[in-house]
Design an enzyme around this catalytic site. Structure first.
Site, mmCIF file in Angstrom:
data_model
loop_
_atom_site.group_PDB
_atom_site.id
_atom_site.type_symbol
_atom_site.label_atom_id
_atom_site.label_comp_id
_atom_site.label_asym_id
_atom_site.label_seq_id
_atom_site.Cartn_x
_atom_site.Cartn_y
_atom_site.Cartn_z
ATOM 1 N N HIS A 1 -9.032 36.408 -39.871
ATOM 2 C CA HIS A 1 -8.518 36.729 -41.206
ATOM 3 C C HIS A 1 -9.612 37.339 -42.070
ATOM 4 O O HIS A 1 -9.491 37.396 -43.291
ATOM 5 C CB HIS A 1 -7.980 35.474 -41.883
ATOM 6 N N HIS B 1 -1.609 39.855 -36.705
ATOM 7 C CA HIS B 1 -2.402 39.759 -35.480
ATOM 8 C C HIS B 1 -1.681 40.400 -34.287
ATOM 9 O O HIS B 1 -2.013 40.103 -33.140
ATOM 10 C CB HIS B 1 -2.722 38.301 -35.167
#
Lengths: 331, 331
Positions: A218, A56
């Site tokens: 995700h 991320h």
């Protein structure tokens, strides 16, 4: 799978070694997998610690530095950091005024940060936790009880970090963090999937003309799949979905984050921001501050998320406070 | 083609409108397609103007602000700005000390900036030009006579911008820009192609296990195609290719830019930076300053470029000077 890596197993240590070389102003403990500020505060202050799965970036290591986080602990790709790692981060940066954990609401993160808080308490380190759960897309998911934590993490870390820098006590910094989370809503759209190094193939498949509406960071499923449409129609849906859940009215001001998921050109993110700006203006809502770029990514996912944080004078003043991190920097 | 756009024809005006909304501190002339600083200098200074095709964001509009460019003029995607547009940029920001054009070496850009310089001269605006041609991959290409201009543009704009800020005369700022370009070399590898909105399909095709070695920022062919390999082997080839062309020796210092082409995760760029750092260290070359991220992109191309600029005390001192632009900011 095409990736600039050595092996799927070595991605995190290799990236951490690169991060350490690129940012000598920070301390990177390659064994403990903790990134922290190098200087201890002259006067004790609340230490902000965050972390979560890798993939991320720049979240969270890119937000370590004066005015924001004191430490970050990255787990393996899309995998929570382990409790000992979170504890090591807390130990590295606590200075006697307590530690605030900023935790995105995913089951593994919540559990491991809770265990770390217990371990820290046994060592006499006071810990408070802010849970970030800003994603309005789904109430529960495969990874989550309750809403997922996404883009609001940036605002929570920036604003609570600024308040901690001024010497506010732990309870006050934690309360501000919770208030910022409560004032924030996010929603994301994916045009294409992410591929983790370990899996070696895309996390989901989308037909050439479809998008995933409400996707998680995700690649978790969102609300539904829809045909791709012009940006102004997509943005209208995203803005309206957020506003349906958010207590915003004409005359309100917001901080807006138009966030790329990793593979979307900045040119397109500016197109999106223009449409967000126009749509909110129609509702009488003014964007007082903004970020446009890659802040909470999902590896090579294509798409964007929008986060709106209701602003007030304290929020804006803390937002404008100096920050000096790899990914967010102003004075 | 999946893109966050309204129509292929409206990408640039829509993105400019979004950029204007996101950066109210800058002036965006939507008709002339010129982004410029809003404040004229109190004392005349050399004005830096750059531009080129869109699709390489944050280049160039993201580098407009104190300490760097005075104005940028973006063309359509992968298309040069027109002479009148470049002239409008020069007119918007010249303050009596002359204008420096920073031009990447592509045939269209070179021609149109030259025509704009002639038009400006007719209006009594003195113009000097720095040509950036740092890409060692090919000597000539479909788009270029001579080497292509790529990542060194960031260093030229930053360093010449810092010198201009101090009131240096046009000839001196131009000479510094030329010196920085001569001290810079770049090389790029693509893992996947870019798709322009107008074409609607990828600019080239690559088998699943191949990379384009020496790719250009518009997807122009490089030197050859090779199998994908682990990052340390790819980086070794890129570093060695640059060093074979560059006068760098043990004990030298460089500014290193590890640049994402648009769709490569930051996690991977840090893996690459770690390998660059290690490879240069083996040769006794020290990275004194660095940037890791998306600075000169190619829409949604996957891959990276490396730029090495030889540093000396003046270069480092100008690099460290304050800069306040959307994409580069420190104090």
């Amino acid at each position: 799978m095409k990736k600039l890596i050595n092996t799927p197993e070595s991605v995190l240590p290799d990236a951490l070694a690169g991060f350490a070389a690129a940012h000598p102003e920070l301390t990177v403990d390659l064994d403990a997998r903790v990134i922290s500020r190098s200087a201890r505060p002259a006067v004790p202050k609340v230490a902000l610690v965050s972390g979560g799965g890798s993939g991320h970036e720049p979240l969270h290591a890119g937000f370590v530095g004066p005015g924001m986080l004191d430490a970050a602990c990255p787990g393996e790709v899309f995998t929570s950091p382990v409790p000992d790692q979170v504890l090591a981060a807390a130990q590295a940066v606590h200075s006697g005024a307590g530690v605030l954990f900023v935790v995105k609401n995913y089951t593994g993160d919540v559990m491991n940060f809770r265990l770390a808080a217990e371990l820290a308490a046994e060592e006499g380190i006071e810990v408070a936790t802010v849970l970030v759960d800003d994603d309005v897309a789904v109430e529960d998911s495969t990874w989550t009880a309750g809403r997922r934590g996404t883009g609001a993490t940036v605002a929570v870390e920036k604003l609570a970090g600024a308040l901690a820098e001024r010497g506010a006590p732990l309870a006050e910094v934690a309360a501000l963090g919770a208030r910022v989370n409560a004032a924030s809503r996010s929603f994301a759209i994916a045009l294409g999937p992410a591929t983790t190094p370990a899996a070696g193939k895309p996390g989901f498949e989308l037909p050439d003309d479809e998008i995933e509406v409400g996707v998680g960071i995700h690649g978790e499923p969102g609300r539904r799949r829809e045909p791709l449409r012009p940006a102004h129609l997509l943005v209208a849906e995203v803005v309206d979905t957020i506003l349906a859940d958010h207590h915003l009215a004409a005359g309100d001001e917001v901080i807006a984050l138009v966030n790329g998921m990793g593979a979307t050109p900045l040119l397109e993110l500016y197109v999106v921001f223009g449409e967000v700006h126009a749509r909110l203006a129609e509702r009488g809502i003014r964007i007082a501050r903004n970020l446009v770029g890659n802040y909470v990514t999902s590896l090579d996912m294509a798409g964007f998320s929008l986060t709106l944080t209701r602003a007030d004078p304290q929020v804006l003043e803390l937002w404008d406070a100096p920050v000096a991190t790899p990914a967010l920097r102003w004075s």
